[in-house]
Design an enzyme around this catalytic site. Sequence first.
Site, PDB file in Angstrom:
ATOM      1  N   SER A  34       0.839  -1.212   0.000  1.00 50.15           N
ATOM      2  CA  SER A  34       0.000   0.000   0.000  1.00 50.15           C
ATOM      3  C   SER A  34       0.868   1.254   0.000  1.00 50.15           C
ATOM      4  CB  SER A  34      -0.992  -0.007   1.162  1.00 50.15           C
ATOM      5  OG  SER A  34      -0.332   0.089   2.398  1.00 50.15           O
ATOM      6  N   ASN A  35       2.017   1.200   0.671  1.00 51.15           N
ATOM      7  CA  ASN A  35       2.936   2.343   0.593  1.00 51.15           C
ATOM      8  C   ASN A  35       3.521   2.483  -0.811  1.00 51.15           C
ATOM      9  OD1 ASN A  35       3.595   3.909   3.224  1.00 51.15           O
ATOM     10  ND2 ASN A  35       3.388   1.775   3.892  1.00 51.15           N
TER      11      ASN A  35
ATOM     12  N   LEU B  63      17.665  -7.863   4.853  1.00 49.28           N
ATOM     13  CA  LEU B  63      18.784  -6.919   4.934  1.00 49.28           C
ATOM     14  C   LEU B  63      19.330  -6.664   3.530  1.00 49.28           C
ATOM     15  CD1 LEU B  63      20.936  -8.129   7.974  1.00 49.28           C
ATOM     16  CD2 LEU B  63      19.591  -6.029   7.804  1.00 49.28           C
ATOM     17  N   ILE B  64      19.750  -5.430   3.301  1.00 46.73           N
ATOM     18  CA  ILE B  64      20.328  -5.088   1.995  1.00 46.73           C
ATOM     19  C   ILE B  64      21.798  -5.531   1.980  1.00 46.73           C
ATOM     20  CG2 ILE B  64      20.861  -3.168   0.430  1.00 46.73           C
ATOM     21  CD1 ILE B  64      17.858  -3.663   0.749  1.00 46.73           C
TER      22      ILE B  64
ATOM     23  N   HIS C  31       9.827   2.578   9.001  1.00 47.16           N
ATOM     24  CA  HIS C  31       9.590   1.599  10.056  1.00 47.16           C
ATOM     25  C   HIS C  31       8.353   2.029  10.848  1.00 47.16           C
ATOM     26  CE1 HIS C  31      10.638  -1.649  12.731  1.00 47.16           C
ATOM     27  NE2 HIS C  31      10.326  -0.857  13.743  1.00 47.16           N
TER      28      HIS C  31
HETATM   29  C1  GAR Z   1       4.404  -0.673   6.688  1.00 46.50           C
HETATM   30  O1  GAR Z   1       3.652  -0.341   7.811  1.00 46.50           O
HETATM   31  C2  GAR Z   1       5.884  -0.496   6.965  1.00 46.50           C
HETATM   32  O2  GAR Z   1       6.153   0.525   7.878  1.00 46.50           O
HETATM   33  C3  GAR Z   1       6.242  -1.833   7.556  1.00 46.50           C
HETATM   34  O3  GAR Z   1       5.525  -2.769   6.805  1.00 46.50           O
HETATM   35  C4  GAR Z   1       4.299  -2.166   6.384  1.00 46.50           C
HETATM   36  C5  GAR Z   1       4.122  -2.460   4.910  1.00 46.50           C
HETATM   37  O4  GAR Z   1       2.816  -2.136   4.495  1.00 46.50           O
HETATM   38  N1  GAR Z   1       7.658  -2.058   7.505  1.00 46.50           N
HETATM   39  C6  GAR Z   1       8.313  -2.744   8.433  1.00 46.50           C
HETATM   40  O5  GAR Z   1       7.754  -3.274   9.387  1.00 46.50           O
HETATM   41  C7  GAR Z   1       9.823  -2.829   8.219  1.00 46.50           C
HETATM   42  N2  GAR Z   1      10.474  -3.293   9.395  1.00 46.50           N
HETATM   43  P1  GAR Z   1       2.494  -2.026   2.946  1.00 46.50           P
HETATM   44  O6  GAR Z   1       3.073  -3.271   2.276  1.00 46.50           O
HETATM   45  O7  GAR Z   1       1.001  -2.000   2.846  1.00 46.50           O
HETATM   46  O8  GAR Z   1       3.135  -0.774   2.425  1.00 46.50           O
END
Ligand code: GAR
Length: 193
Positions: free
Chosen positions: A16-17, A90-91, A107
């Site tokens: 979604s991001n 990890l990259i 995060h």
């Molecule tokens: C987001 O909330 C992001 O902050 C988190 O995963 C989600 C992905 O949502 N990332 C982490 O937890 C990284 N450690 P999305 O796939 O709907 O964008």
Amino acid sequence: MLKIKKIAIFASGAGSNAENIIKYFENSSIAKVKMVFCNVPNAYVVTRASGLGVPVMIFSRDEFYNSNKVINNLLAEEIDLIVLAGFLWLIPENIIQLFDNKIINIHPALLPSYGGKGMFGENVHKAVIADGKKESGITIHYVNEKYDDGDIIFQAKCEVTAADTPATLAQKIHALEYDFFPKIIESVLINLS
Ligand code: GAR
């Protein structure tokens, strides 16, 4: 005229991001999302990106850590900034070195709390609620060779109430992410050397 900067998004899940960022830059004169890199072939981010006309490259763990497939694509596409949006590996060091200060992650908590290996998605929100925290938030930071460890660029907070569940907290966090992440990416790109 300034050259449009090229973004690569790395994502492992729902995306979604990724969708929000792709749409934000669709008509931008500053940047464009050139490609989505994904390590999970059936992740929903693949459907979302393809639906928005952004090419997706799928790679395996072996290809990521033991071949030049990903790095060669990043170079071929002349990527300026790598954005991790729900990417859980990890990259590798060769990519970190090549993209020095040009990889950022989001995060879903206020680092340095609730970061590190295993701290992703719902796990984070469960831990915050279990600890009875009154606030949580988002952290956007540069990426280094450790989990959730690089310099912090931006944080925003939200309230955690007694009524919150991991799902409702996730909604609050996502709202902050959608609001701020594209704007912070934009400002990082504008300041890129
Ligand atoms: C987001 O909330 C992001 O902050 C988190 O995963 C989600 C992905 O949502 N990332 C982490 O937890 C990284 N450690 P999305 O796939 O709907 O964008």
